[in-house]
Design an enzyme around this catalytic site. Structure first.
Site, PDB file in Angstrom:
ATOM      1  N   GLN A  25       2.404  -1.607   7.519  1.00 55.27           N
ATOM      2  CA  GLN A  25       1.276  -0.712   7.740  1.00 55.27           C
ATOM      3  C   GLN A  25       1.365   0.058   9.046  1.00 55.27           C
ATOM      4  OE1 GLN A  25      -1.635  -4.050   6.525  1.00 55.27           O
ATOM      5  NE2 GLN A  25      -2.678  -2.196   5.861  1.00 55.27           N
ATOM      6  N   ARG A  82      -2.223 -10.738  16.256  1.00 55.48           N
ATOM      7  CA  ARG A  82      -1.624 -11.143  14.987  1.00 55.48           C
ATOM      8  C   ARG A  82      -0.831  -9.971  14.422  1.00 55.48           C
ATOM      9  NH1 ARG A  82      -4.055 -11.314   9.105  1.00 55.48           N
ATOM     10  NH2 ARG A  82      -2.130 -11.966   8.099  1.00 55.48           N
ATOM     11  N   HIS A 128       3.892 -10.420   4.913  1.00 50.81           N
ATOM     12  CA  HIS A 128       2.704  -9.607   4.629  1.00 50.81           C
ATOM     13  C   HIS A 128       3.121  -8.508   3.646  1.00 50.81           C
ATOM     14  CE1 HIS A 128      -1.458  -8.422   6.347  1.00 50.81           C
ATOM     15  NE2 HIS A 128      -1.241  -7.620   5.315  1.00 50.81           N
ATOM     16  N   ASN A 174       0.366 -13.884   3.881  1.00 53.76           N
ATOM     17  CA  ASN A 174      -0.916 -13.214   3.908  1.00 53.76           C
ATOM     18  C   ASN A 174      -1.397 -12.980   2.478  1.00 53.76           C
ATOM     19  OD1 ASN A 174      -2.999 -11.506   5.415  1.00 53.76           O
ATOM     20  ND2 ASN A 174      -2.272 -10.076   3.852  1.00 53.76           N
ATOM     21  N   GLU A 175      -2.535 -13.568   2.135  1.00 51.90           N
ATOM     22  CA  GLU A 175      -3.287 -13.231   0.926  1.00 51.90           C
ATOM     23  C   GLU A 175      -2.509 -13.280  -0.387  1.00 51.90           C
ATOM     24  OE1 GLU A 175      -5.288  -9.510   1.599  1.00 51.90           O
ATOM     25  OE2 GLU A 175      -6.566 -10.382   3.112  1.00 51.90           O
ATOM     26  N   ASN A 314      -9.144 -14.759   5.654  1.00 50.92           N
ATOM     27  CA  ASN A 314      -9.369 -13.310   5.711  1.00 50.92           C
ATOM     28  C   ASN A 314     -10.584 -13.025   4.867  1.00 50.92           C
ATOM     29  OD1 ASN A 314      -6.943 -13.108   7.060  1.00 50.92           O
ATOM     30  ND2 ASN A 314      -5.904 -11.925   5.486  1.00 50.92           N
ATOM     31  N   TYR A 316     -13.957 -10.067   4.034  1.00 47.95           N
ATOM     32  CA  TYR A 316     -14.493  -8.735   4.294  1.00 47.95           C
ATOM     33  C   TYR A 316     -15.925  -8.530   3.836  1.00 47.95           C
ATOM     34  CZ  TYR A 316      -9.928  -7.193   5.858  1.00 47.95           C
ATOM     35  OH  TYR A 316      -8.779  -7.043   6.595  1.00 47.95           O
ATOM     36  N   GLU A 380      -8.508 -12.252   9.615  1.00 45.32           N
ATOM     37  CA  GLU A 380      -8.842 -10.842   9.347  1.00 45.32           C
ATOM     38  C   GLU A 380     -10.303 -10.725   9.005  1.00 45.32           C
ATOM     39  OE1 GLU A 380      -6.740  -8.586   6.296  1.00 45.32           O
ATOM     40  OE2 GLU A 380      -4.844  -9.333   7.094  1.00 45.32           O
ATOM     41  N   TRP A 430      -9.577  -6.872  11.844  1.00 40.57           N
ATOM     42  CA  TRP A 430      -8.657  -5.953  11.191  1.00 40.57           C
ATOM     43  C   TRP A 430      -9.242  -4.561  11.348  1.00 40.57           C
ATOM     44  CZ3 TRP A 430      -3.863  -6.489   9.322  1.00 40.57           C
ATOM     45  CH2 TRP A 430      -3.324  -5.358   8.684  1.00 40.57           C
ATOM     46  N   GLU A 437      -3.104   2.154   4.755  1.00 39.47           N
ATOM     47  CA  GLU A 437      -3.978   1.233   4.015  1.00 39.47           C
ATOM     48  C   GLU A 437      -3.515   1.137   2.554  1.00 39.47           C
ATOM     49  OE1 GLU A 437      -5.960  -1.119   4.738  1.00 39.47           O
ATOM     50  OE2 GLU A 437      -6.821  -1.391   2.760  1.00 39.47           O
ATOM     51  N   TRP A 438      -2.262   0.733   2.361  1.00 37.27           N
ATOM     52  CA  TRP A 438      -1.708   0.441   1.052  1.00 37.27           C
ATOM     53  C   TRP A 438      -2.027   1.541   0.028  1.00 37.27           C
ATOM     54  CZ3 TRP A 438       1.709  -2.921   2.425  1.00 37.27           C
ATOM     55  CH2 TRP A 438       1.413  -3.879   3.386  1.00 37.27           C
TER      56      TRP A 438
HETATM   57  C1  PNW Z   1      -6.262  -7.040   3.371  1.00 32.93           C
HETATM   58  N1  PNW Z   1      -9.628  -6.242  -2.123  1.00 32.93           N
HETATM   59  O1  PNW Z   1      -6.076  -6.529   2.087  1.00 32.93           O
HETATM   60  C2  PNW Z   1      -4.870  -7.039   3.970  1.00 32.93           C
HETATM   61  O2  PNW Z   1      -4.459  -8.254   4.521  1.00 32.93           O
HETATM   62  C3  PNW Z   1      -4.618  -5.910   4.919  1.00 32.93           C
HETATM   63  O3  PNW Z   1      -3.241  -5.629   4.948  1.00 32.93           O
HETATM   64  C4  PNW Z   1      -5.478  -4.718   4.543  1.00 32.93           C
HETATM   65  O4  PNW Z   1      -5.165  -3.576   5.275  1.00 32.93           O
HETATM   66  C5  PNW Z   1      -6.922  -5.132   4.744  1.00 32.93           C
HETATM   67  O5  PNW Z   1      -7.237  -6.296   4.011  1.00 32.93           O
HETATM   68  C6  PNW Z   1      -7.941  -4.068   4.393  1.00 32.93           C
HETATM   69  O6  PNW Z   1      -7.870  -3.766   3.025  1.00 32.93           O
HETATM   70  C7  PNW Z   1      -7.024  -6.486   1.109  1.00 32.93           C
HETATM   71  O7  PNW Z   1      -9.417  -5.383  -3.002  1.00 32.93           O
HETATM   72  C8  PNW Z   1      -6.845  -5.521   0.132  1.00 32.93           C
HETATM   73  O8  PNW Z   1     -10.616  -7.041  -2.196  1.00 32.93           O
HETATM   74  C9  PNW Z   1      -7.702  -5.450  -0.917  1.00 32.93           C
HETATM   75  C10 PNW Z   1      -8.758  -6.355  -1.017  1.00 32.93           C
HETATM   76  C11 PNW Z   1      -8.941  -7.323  -0.047  1.00 32.93           C
HETATM   77  C12 PNW Z   1      -8.068  -7.378   1.026  1.00 32.93           C
END
Ligand code: PNW
Length: 502
Positions: A25, A82, A128, A174-175, A314, A316, A380, A430, A437-438
């Site tokens: 990223q 990190r 990651h 990671n995840e 992690n 959100y 995160e 984060w 952002e992917w």
């Molecule tokens: C995480 N969802 O990804 C990743 O660890 C990071 O690399 C990323 O940039 C960050 O969160 C913000 O997106 C996610 O769809 C991607 O719920 C998608 C999801 C959750 C986390």
């Protein structure tokens, strides 16, 4: 934790806080110094895979600007940083019989040394999401347990050997949910497999995600075993995995919705956390998948159970959960942010899956602490302000919604520690920078630092100031030096000094 810290309502003085990033990223320079391709290189270059057509070729140019990034961390006063290591910089072709690339080792080694010289603790993610492309080509990557597990363990071993004298916090993965579901189920992340033939020429969304998840658990477990058997004693570090997982709240108090919220947790979190901490897949996963859920051999299970020394978290957002629907990736549960009374749970972020709801952060911490009983490292947590990209820079820097988000999660963090007694050891926001952002490309910004992609200039947002100040105020200070003993002589000297001054 000491009762002193509790009574003052502060986090303990060795609490690690800082910001997180990931190699693909931020680094760019995909062809530099012998790096091999990763599955994200070409995937992100394919038309239609990212929202804005953005790819990882430059990102935040941190392969060249890492020093500037570390200066930024120093200016923020963080305790820890990190970041992740790109497998294909260390072993360009990825495999256990493929050569190690000394330039790649050197790149991360210098970063680690520089962080330590500045008093910043490196917190390192080994994987990651940037699988070496050669391993996907050679044998199907994560779909091939027999090959990928020893290859990952070999790569991890190189990391322990070359960096473990200085790195004391390791995250294997990671995840894994995102790796499995987004990469092999929904097909929105590399390698983009899906049953939907409009999206992908290959893939089986009914089976592949569960096979991939199984491989990732085993790769984590065997790498962790290796570390604990061959490196831990001499190097004195810790190793664990970090799982994504949002809080799942029943939509209302209907029994089926209460049950739905648990099913959602079982699939989002329990899929990985239950085998790793409790030694078995969640029962509901077996009910839902039948014989599509891979089975651990007894020997494998013995390695998997207890393979993470802490809980890496992690998170959100919070989802309101309603029973029903056929989306297995959500445990056949429907998510919404709209409450029964029609109001929204919180402020909407730029991405559809994220709203601001601080109390959920505290509930999730309590759930994980009760269920798994492991110290929690929050690795995160963050927010993407709606339409930040279309704002002029000065306006984007007043990122009120992100500040509000962090106000909610930091106060929830403190309450979880001080009032609920949850053992929490770190918090990483984060992200340090806006970055790639992917599948969203560069349209979604998660940084506490604004990046102007025209010239790569970095500008701290208000949220960076908020976080730094909050942790300075809420982490116990290092003990002040012991006061000089006040004997009769010292008292006399003090009186003399005062007399002279007067
Ligand atoms: C995480 N969802 O990804 C990743 O660890 C990071 O690399 C990323 O940039 C960050 O969160 C913000 O997106 C996610 O769809 C991607 O719920 C998608 C999801 C959750 C986390």
């Amino acid at each position: 934790m000491s009762s002193v810290a509790l009574s003052k309502n502060k986090l303990p003085k060795d609490f690690l806080w800082g910001f997180a990033t990931a190699s693909f990223q931020i680094e760019g320079s995909l062809d530099a110094d012998g790096r091999g391709k990763s599955i994200w290189d070409d995937f992100s270059r394919q038309p239609g895979k990212t929202l804005d057509g953005g790819n990882g070729d430059v990102a935040t140019d941190s392969y060249n600007r890492w020093k500037e990034d570390i200066d930024l961390l120093v200016s923020y006063g963080v305790k820890s940083y990190r970041f992740s290591i790109a497998w294909s910089r260390i072993i360009p072709l990825g495999g256990r019989n493929d050569p190690v690339n000394e330039s790649g080792i050197q790149f991360y080694s210098t970063i680690i040394d520089t962080l330590l010289a500045k008093g910043i603790t490196p917190f390192v993610t080994i994987y990651h999401w940037d699988l070496p492309q050669a391993l996907d080509d050679r044998y199907g990557g994560w779909l091939n347990k027999e090959e990928i597990v020893p290859d990952f363990v070999n790569y991890a071993k190189v990391c322990f050997e070359r960096f473990g004298d200085r790195v004391k916090y390791w995250l294997t993965f990671n995840e894994p949910w995102c790796i499995s579901i987004l990469g092999y189920g929904r097909g929105v992340f590399a390698p983009g497999h899906s049953s939907d033939r409009n999206r992908s020429p290959v893939g089986d969304s009914a089976t592949e995600p569960w096979i991939v998840g199984h491989s990732v658990i085993l790769a984590h477990a065997y790498a962790s075993k290796l570390y604990r058997e061959q490196f831990k004693q001499a190097q004195g570090g810790q190793i664990g995995i970090t799982l994504n997982g949002d809080w799942m709240m029943p939509y209302d108090d209907a029994p089926e919705n209460i049950e739905a919220a648990q099913h959602a947790l079982d699939v989002a979190i329990g899929w990985f956390a239950d085998p790793i901490y409790l030694g078995h897949y969640p029962e509901y996963l077996g009910v839902m998948l039948g014989d599509r859920l891979p089975v651990f051999t007894p020997e494998e299970l013995a390695v998997v159970k207890g393979s993470s020394e802490f809980y890496g978290m992690n998170t959100y957002t919070t989802n309101l959960c309603k029973a029903g629907g056929d989306d297995e990736f959500q445990g056949k549960v429907q998510y919404t942010f709209t409450r029964p009374d029609g109001t929204q749970l919180g402020t909407q972020a730029h991405c559809a899956w994220l709203q601001d709801y601080g109390p959920g952060f505290r509930d999730l911490l309590n759930y994980l602490w009760k269920r798994y009983g492991k110290a929690i490292y929050v690795t995160e947590n963050g927010f993407a302000v709606k339409d930040e990209t279309s704002k002029p820079i000065e306006e984007a820097l007043s990122d009120h919604d992100r500040v509000h988000y962090f106000q909610g999660t930091t106060s929830a963090l403190l309450a979880a520690v001080a009032e609920d007694g949850v053992d929490i050891r770190s918090y990483f926001a984060w992200s340090l920078l806006d970055n790639f952002e992917w599948a969203d490309g560069y349209t979604t910004r998660f940084g506490v630092t604004y990046v102007d992609y025209d010239n790569q200039k970095r500008y701290p947002k208000d949220s960076a100031r908020f976080i730094c100040q909050w942790f300075k105020d809420n982490v116990e200070k290092d003990e002040p030096p012991a006061p000089r003993r006040k004997g009769p002589l010292a008292a006399l000297a003090a009186r003399l000094v005062n007399a002279v001054k007067a």
